[in-house]
Design a protein around this motif. Structure first.
Motif, PDB file in Angstrom:
ATOM      1  N   GLN A   6      45.042  13.485  23.558  1.00  0.00           N
ATOM      2  CA  GLN A   6      45.123  14.187  24.852  1.00  0.00           C
ATOM      3  C   GLN A   6      43.734  14.504  25.403  1.00  0.00           C
ATOM      4  O   GLN A   6      43.575  14.690  26.610  1.00  0.00           O
ATOM      5  CB  GLN A   6      45.944  15.465  24.704  1.00  0.00           C
ATOM      6  CG  GLN A   6      47.420  15.221  24.436  1.00  0.00           C
ATOM      7  CD  GLN A   6      48.218  16.509  24.422  1.00  0.00           C
ATOM      8  OE1 GLN A   6      48.209  17.275  25.397  1.00  0.00           O
ATOM      9  NE2 GLN A   6      48.918  16.768  23.322  1.00  0.00           N
ATOM     10  N   ALA A   7      42.743  14.561  24.513  1.00  0.00           N
ATOM     11  CA  ALA A   7      41.363  14.799  24.948  1.00  0.00           C
ATOM     12  C   ALA A   7      40.650  13.491  25.316  1.00  0.00           C
ATOM     13  O   ALA A   7      39.453  13.517  25.617  1.00  0.00           O
ATOM     14  CB  ALA A   7      40.588  15.523  23.856  1.00  0.00           C
ATOM     15  N   GLY A   8      41.382  12.370  25.277  1.00  0.00           N
ATOM     16  CA  GLY A   8      40.799  11.101  25.689  1.00  0.00           C
ATOM     17  C   GLY A   8      40.105  10.323  24.587  1.00  0.00           C
ATOM     18  O   GLY A   8      39.288   9.437  24.875  1.00  0.00           O
ATOM     19  N   ILE A   9      40.417  10.615  23.324  1.00  0.00           N
ATOM     20  CA  ILE A   9      39.773   9.943  22.194  1.00  0.00           C
ATOM     21  C   ILE A   9      40.709   8.880  21.628  1.00  0.00           C
ATOM     22  O   ILE A   9      41.903   9.133  21.414  1.00  0.00           O
ATOM     23  CB  ILE A   9      39.402  10.960  21.103  1.00  0.00           C
ATOM     24  CG1 ILE A   9      38.359  11.958  21.627  1.00  0.00           C
ATOM     25  CG2 ILE A   9      38.882  10.266  19.851  1.00  0.00           C
ATOM     26  CD1 ILE A   9      38.040  13.089  20.667  1.00  0.00           C
ATOM     27  N   ASN A  10      40.182   7.697  21.382  1.00  0.00           N
ATOM     28  CA  ASN A  10      40.936   6.648  20.721  1.00  0.00           C
ATOM     29  C   ASN A  10      41.022   6.967  19.236  1.00  0.00           C
ATOM     30  O   ASN A  10      40.003   7.256  18.590  1.00  0.00           O
ATOM     31  CB  ASN A  10      40.253   5.294  20.930  1.00  0.00           C
ATOM     32  CG  ASN A  10      41.041   4.152  20.326  1.00  0.00           C
ATOM     33  OD1 ASN A  10      42.248   4.051  20.547  1.00  0.00           O
ATOM     34  ND2 ASN A  10      40.382   3.298  19.564  1.00  0.00           N
ATOM     35  N   THR A  11      42.230   6.937  18.663  1.00  0.00           N
ATOM     36  CA  THR A  11      42.422   7.357  17.275  1.00  0.00           C
ATOM     37  C   THR A  11      43.136   6.280  16.459  1.00  0.00           C
ATOM     38  O   THR A  11      43.751   5.365  17.002  1.00  0.00           O
ATOM     39  CB  THR A  11      43.241   8.655  17.187  1.00  0.00           C
ATOM     40  OG1 THR A  11      44.609   8.376  17.522  1.00  0.00           O
ATOM     41  CG2 THR A  11      42.683   9.728  18.114  1.00  0.00           C
ATOM     42  N   LYS A  12      43.062   6.453  15.144  1.00  0.00           N
ATOM     43  CA  LYS A  12      43.701   5.529  14.216  1.00  0.00           C
ATOM     44  C   LYS A  12      43.983   6.279  12.924  1.00  0.00           C
ATOM     45  O   LYS A  12      43.130   7.037  12.440  1.00  0.00           O
ATOM     46  CB  LYS A  12      42.755   4.354  13.952  1.00  0.00           C
ATOM     47  CG  LYS A  12      43.412   3.093  13.414  1.00  0.00           C
ATOM     48  CD  LYS A  12      42.374   1.963  13.414  1.00  0.00           C
ATOM     49  CE  LYS A  12      42.973   0.651  12.965  1.00  0.00           C
ATOM     50  NZ  LYS A  12      41.942  -0.432  12.981  1.00  0.00           N
ATOM     51  N   LEU A  13      45.178   6.082  12.349  1.00  0.00           N
ATOM     52  CA  LEU A  13      45.557   6.741  11.105  1.00  0.00           C
ATOM     53  C   LEU A  13      45.244   5.846   9.909  1.00  0.00           C
ATOM     54  O   LEU A  13      45.513   4.643   9.933  1.00  0.00           O
ATOM     55  CB  LEU A  13      47.048   7.070  11.111  1.00  0.00           C
ATOM     56  CG  LEU A  13      47.605   7.751   9.851  1.00  0.00           C
ATOM     57  CD1 LEU A  13      47.019   9.151   9.680  1.00  0.00           C
ATOM     58  CD2 LEU A  13      49.134   7.810   9.900  1.00  0.00           C
ATOM     59  N   ILE A  14      44.655   6.428   8.881  1.00  0.00           N
ATOM     60  CA  ILE A  14      44.418   5.718   7.622  1.00  0.00           C
ATOM     61  C   ILE A  14      44.609   6.707   6.480  1.00  0.00           C
ATOM     62  O   ILE A  14      44.157   7.857   6.563  1.00  0.00           O
ATOM     63  CB  ILE A  14      42.999   5.089   7.579  1.00  0.00           C
ATOM     64  CG1 ILE A  14      42.806   4.310   6.259  1.00  0.00           C
ATOM     65  CG2 ILE A  14      41.909   6.138   7.752  1.00  0.00           C
ATOM     66  CD1 ILE A  14      41.512   3.513   6.208  1.00  0.00           C
ATOM     67  N   PHE A  15      45.294   6.289   5.423  1.00  0.00           N
ATOM     68  CA  PHE A  15      45.463   7.168   4.271  1.00  0.00           C
ATOM     69  C   PHE A  15      44.209   7.127   3.403  1.00  0.00           C
ATOM     70  O   PHE A  15      43.471   6.134   3.394  1.00  0.00           O
ATOM     71  CB  PHE A  15      46.698   6.771   3.473  1.00  0.00           C
ATOM     72  CG  PHE A  15      47.986   7.020   4.210  1.00  0.00           C
ATOM     73  CD1 PHE A  15      48.404   8.316   4.475  1.00  0.00           C
ATOM     74  CD2 PHE A  15      48.765   5.962   4.659  1.00  0.00           C
ATOM     75  CE1 PHE A  15      49.583   8.558   5.170  1.00  0.00           C
ATOM     76  CE2 PHE A  15      49.940   6.192   5.348  1.00  0.00           C
ATOM     77  CZ  PHE A  15      50.346   7.491   5.610  1.00  0.00           C
ATOM     78  N   ILE A  16      43.983   8.202   2.689  1.00  0.00           N
ATOM     79  CA  ILE A  16      42.761   8.345   1.890  1.00  0.00           C
ATOM     80  C   ILE A  16      42.545   7.147   0.974  1.00  0.00           C
ATOM     81  O   ILE A  16      41.425   6.615   0.871  1.00  0.00           O
ATOM     82  CB  ILE A  16      42.806   9.655   1.066  1.00  0.00           C
ATOM     83  CG1 ILE A  16      42.633  10.888   1.979  1.00  0.00           C
ATOM     84  CG2 ILE A  16      41.738   9.655  -0.028  1.00  0.00           C
ATOM     85  CD1 ILE A  16      41.252  11.058   2.581  1.00  0.00           C
ATOM     86  N   ASP A  17      43.598   6.699   0.301  1.00  0.00           N
ATOM     87  CA  ASP A  17      43.417   5.614  -0.672  1.00  0.00           C
ATOM     88  C   ASP A  17      43.280   4.238  -0.034  1.00  0.00           C
ATOM     89  O   ASP A  17      43.117   3.236  -0.734  1.00  0.00           O
ATOM     90  CB  ASP A  17      44.543   5.609  -1.716  1.00  0.00           C
ATOM     91  CG  ASP A  17      45.927   5.475  -1.093  1.00  0.00           C
ATOM     92  OD1 ASP A  17      46.021   5.468   0.144  1.00  0.00           O
ATOM     93  OD2 ASP A  17      46.911   5.384  -1.851  1.00  0.00           O
TER      94      ASP A  17
END
Length: 380
Positions: free
Chosen positions: A194-205
């Motif tokens: 919502q703040a305009g940042i491109n994001t991506k999820l990755i698990f720690i391992d």
């Protein structure tokens, strides 16, 4: 502050689940989320928590500077190979997003006292910023209020942080198969979007290392990463040795200087720097000194594990766990607020340098653990 009751909906669990809150009840069918009562506070009390949080945050920043300037890392059991990384993260003003102070309120002295600072991986953020706000709107048709600007403050903080990002993507990471952590990390990620940042999820391992920089599963370089995973665990991951050697020096959020504030040793440092400060409890390393009523806490204990409570020098309450080898603090026993429903502590959020919301956690016993209940609140 006092408890008030209401009549809960018969289908309140489904309503919460439809809103993305799936861990409202534990595996033994005991509610973590309290639906049918709340803490009623007045505006002066909310102001008191706001002012205490603001003052304590500034004290904590001065304490971090004291620890780094005097190289007191050994008192925090931080390994040598990470000292310079912490120093650099502090001197380079690597940004921080959030933290949560845990306060008790002494009704007799009418005084807030801080128990500890969850500065690195505080949870209950989604419950605070979204679930209790929706709860208030659901049950109260007339205008009510909460000490709760968490959601807006998160978005504003990510927007302020955006210019400091080193790349085009901010990765978000937590452990696999942890519903609470995943819920909180996805909430944080949503506010960043919502703040305009491109994001991506990755698990720690799944975090990789290509010899020069960290990478995700698509071999994209990780330049900026928010991790809901404690630094004291992260530095013992196989890839952690590469963090100080990262050519690009990825931004780790929360930054490594938060290792100082998330360690209970900071409470002894604060007492040394600000002796007899009204917000602090008397605290020492390892020994209670002359205290007869005190609590012994491991430096890195989480969720109330391995905490021992003493009154008149004798043990009156204790919790099991796997912590303690790293050392302890001894902190004066606080007077907890008690209702017929249980003992309560107040979690006060600092987000983007701003005090912006509170939580109430309630326990049948005086030591707060992962079984403690979340209770919403209203300003009345």
């Amino acid at each position: 502050m006092r408890v008030k009751y209401l009549t809960a909906d018969a289908n309140w669990q489904k309503r919460l689940e439809d809103n993305g809150f799936g861990f409202h009840t534990d595996e033994n069918n005991i509610p973590y989320w309290v639906e049918h009562y709340y803490y009623s506070i007045d505006a002066p009390f909310a102001d008191k928590v706001y002012n205490a949080t603001t003052e304590l945050w500034q004290m904590c920043l001065e304490a971090v500077d004291h620890v780094i300037t005097n190289k007191l890392y050994d008192q925090f059991q931080i390994p040598l190979f990470f000292h310079e990384h912490i120093t650099q993260s502090w001197e380079n003003d690597v940004p921080s997003i959030y933290g949560r102070f845990d306060f008790v309120y002494d009704d007799v002295k009418q005084q807030l006292k801080v128990l500890e600072f969850n500065a690195d991986t505080p949870t209950s953020l989604y419950e605070t910023g979204v679930v209790q706000w929706q709860w208030m709107q659901h049950y109260f048709s007339e205008r009510k209020d909460q000490f709760n600007s968490v959601h807006d403050q998160l978005i504003a903080s990510w927007a302020a942080l955006k210019p400091y990002l080193k790349g085009d993507t901010l990765h978000f990471s937590c452990m696999r198969e942890t519903l609470e952590d995943l819920t909180n990390i996805e909430y944080l990620r949503d506010t960043a979007i919502q703040a305009g940042i491109n994001t991506k999820l990755i698990f720690i391992d799944d975090i990789g290392w290509n010899g020069e920089s960290f990478t995700d599963l698509e071999e994209e370089t990780i330049t900026d990463i928010f991790k809901l995973y404690p630094w004291e665990w992260l530095i013992y991951e196989p890839f952690a040795l590469h963090i100080p050697n990262d050519v690009a020096q990825a931004n780790w959020i929360e930054p490594s200087w938060k290792m100082i504030l998330s360690n209970k040793a900071i409470m002894a440092i604060l007492w040394k720097l600000y002796p007899n400060h009204p917000l602090l409890l008397e605290t020492y390393f390892d020994s209670p000194h002359s205290m007869r009523d005190y609590v012994k806490k491991p430096l890195l204990s989480r969720e109330g594990a391995n905490v021992t409570m003493y009154q008149n020098g004798a043990i009156v309450e204790a919790t099991p766990g796997d912590y303690g080898d790293e050392g302890y603090i001894c902190q004066a026993l606080a007077n907890l607020h008690k209702e017929t429903t249980g003992y309560s502590i107040i979690g006060s959020w600092i987000i983007g340098q701003e005090s912006c919301g509170i939580t109430f956690r309630e326990s049948d016993n005086r030591i707060t653990t992962d079984k403690s209940r979340f209770v919403p609140h209203i300003i009345e």
